[in-house]
Scaffold this active site. Structure first.
Site, PDB file in Angstrom:
ATOM      1  N   CYS A  53       1.155  -1.310  -0.231  1.00 56.38           N
ATOM      2  CA  CYS A  53      -0.336   0.080  -0.019  1.00 56.38           C
ATOM      3  C   CYS A  53       0.869   1.097   0.122  1.00 56.38           C
ATOM      4  O   CYS A  53       0.831   2.328   0.630  1.00 56.38           O
ATOM      5  CB  CYS A  53      -0.550   0.305   1.420  1.00 56.38           C
ATOM      6  SG  CYS A  53      -2.496  -1.180   1.228  1.00 56.38           S
ATOM      7  N   VAL A  54       1.725   1.224  -0.612  1.00 57.49           N
ATOM      8  CA  VAL A  54       2.468   1.855  -0.904  1.00 57.49           C
ATOM      9  C   VAL A  54       3.245   2.391  -2.390  1.00 57.49           C
ATOM     10  O   VAL A  54       4.801   2.630  -2.696  1.00 57.49           O
ATOM     11  CB  VAL A  54       3.702   2.279   0.661  1.00 57.49           C
ATOM     12  CG1 VAL A  54       4.568   3.660   0.351  1.00 57.49           C
ATOM     13  CG2 VAL A  54       4.406   1.486   1.579  1.00 57.49           C
TER      14      VAL A  54
END
Ligand SMILES: Cc1ncc(COP(=O)(O)O)c(C=O)c1O
Length: 404
Positions: free
Chosen positions: A361-362
């Site tokens: 999720c980055v």
């Protein structure tokens, strides 16, 4: 140091337990948490804060106790400043969408934020014209204070909010929040921290850090999934708009008006995850019974072991500083020529090692660098052992060397 604690976790008592190294995503839960959830359903399955019968009263009393314990854990001055949420994402959205914004207001984050502390600000930029700016980190992903000070100065009186992850889930690198908060305060900005990766692993004192808001994830603190929390200063919570209005968020309503409840009820619309809150109560008890500094030291020790095995291997590149003590329990690697998912599957199938693979999720960090193969992330917690992290590192090295 914590080897006896392994007995408290059902999955670790199995005959051949996996080497569970995906703790930055979600930790395992001890018996006491599972029992608390079961007890709710078996013995007092009522709705807290509403009905007055015995089931409901038991739940209401326990909820108040959980809030108090959370406030104590984070040294929050007021128990009513703790809001139960679904997860850290919900908490960060409450802050971003609950405050009032003017077009051109500047919000600063860094270049290595989880989507939960990036997308809400991008959304506000898209919908309301706030000016979201990124503070670049050093090449090894550590916080660049000079860049931060310059970004604050450049924003001038438009600077309204600084929102930073305390510890990054990509690399385990901690940001010097206390110093950064002081700089932001000198510029009159609010300061929010994403504590998802710090609260399970270190003592976090919101007053000492000098911040205004903190989001956290209970499922990373040995508590149930679907539970998180938000701490905010009372005067800010009082003036913040609720993003989930409905039952329990008002004292009363008429056909044409209503009177808001005080925080935290104002933000907790609808029936809550009562089983989750009672599981949270047990998780906070469990965590509060441990020395958080010891947990941190244990994780760093394990990280040094994995790091020493992989750091000089061709084709494996550690994200963040080589010095493991600057990455807590997280060892995240880029693998030349391999998709991280493929290697993660091999680790599980060949050696029973469970890690996370992908972009964690980055996405923004990977996209910025043009990396589309993701990274492989091992993240340790108190119940992990030296044997487990060695198994991870040695199997990884073998897989990469065999397949190269
Ligand atoms: C740094 C960080 N922030 C936010 C989140 C999102 O947490 P949650 O799943 O509780 O919304 C995570 C989850 O991995 C995280 O690591």
């Amino acid at each position: 140091m914590f080897s006896k604690r392994r007995e408290d976790f059902p999955t670790l008592r199995a005959e051949s337990p996996p080497a569970y190294l995906d703790n930055a995503c979600m930790t395992l839960r001890p018996d006491s948490v599972i029992d608390a959830i079961k007890t709710y359903y078996e013995q007092h399955p009522g709705c807290g804060g509403r009905s007055v019968h015995r089931y409901a009263t038991t739940v209401s009393r326990k909820m108040a106790g959980t809030r108090r314990k959370m406030a104590e854990l984070f040294n929050a001055p007021n128990t009513e400043e703790i809001v139960f949420t679904k997860n850290a994402t919900h908490s960060l959205n409450q802050v971003a969408k609950g405050l009032s914004w003017q077009k051109g207001d500047v919000v600063l984050t860094t270049d290595r934020e989880h989507n939960s502390n990036l997308v809400p600000w991008l959304q506000l930029e898209e919908e309301f014209g706030i000016d979201h700016r990124i503070v670049r980190s050093n090449d090894d992903n550590t916080f660049n204070m000079e860049n931060f000070e310059k970004a604050c100065a450049d924003a001038g009186d438009k600077l309204k909010m600084v929102s930073l992850s305390h510890v990054g889930n990509l690399d385990g690198v901690a940001v010097p929040i206390k110093q950064a908060a002081k700089v932001a305060k000198d510029h009159g900005a609010l300061f929010c921290i994403d504590g998802a990766q710090s609260t399970p692993h270190m003592k976090v004192d919101v007053q000492d850090l000098g911040v205004d808001f903190m989001a956290f994830s209970i499922h990373k603190m040995m508590g149930p999934s679907g539970m998180g929390g938000l701490w905010g200063k009372m005067e800010l919570l009082e003036n913040m708009r609720s993003i989930q209005s409905g039952g329990s968020t008002v004292q009363t309503s008429h056909y044409d008006s209503m009177t808001w409840s005080s925080p935290p009820a104002k933000f907790e619309g609808g029936l809550g995850n009562y089983a989750g809150i009672l599981g949270t109560d047990a998780a906070i008890d469990y965590l509060s019974g441990l020395n958080l500094d010891d947990i941190h030291q244990h994780e760093v020790r394990l990280n040094k072991v994995m790091t020493s095995i992989i750091k000089d291997v061709n084709g494996i590149n550690i994200i963040g500083p080589t010095d493991a003590s600057k990455r807590g329990g997280i060892c995240s690697v880029l693998l030349d020529g391999f998709d991280a998912h493929d290697i993660a599957l091999i680790l599980d199938e060949a050696a029973g090692v469970m890690v996370r693979s992908g972009m964690h999720c980055v996405h923004s960090w990977f996209n910025d660098k043009g990396i589309d193969t993701g990274s492989l992330r091992a993240s340790a917690y108190l119940y992990n052992t030296e044997e487990e992290v060695k198994l991870f590192a040695e199997t990884l090295v073998e897989a990469v060397e065999t397949m190269s």
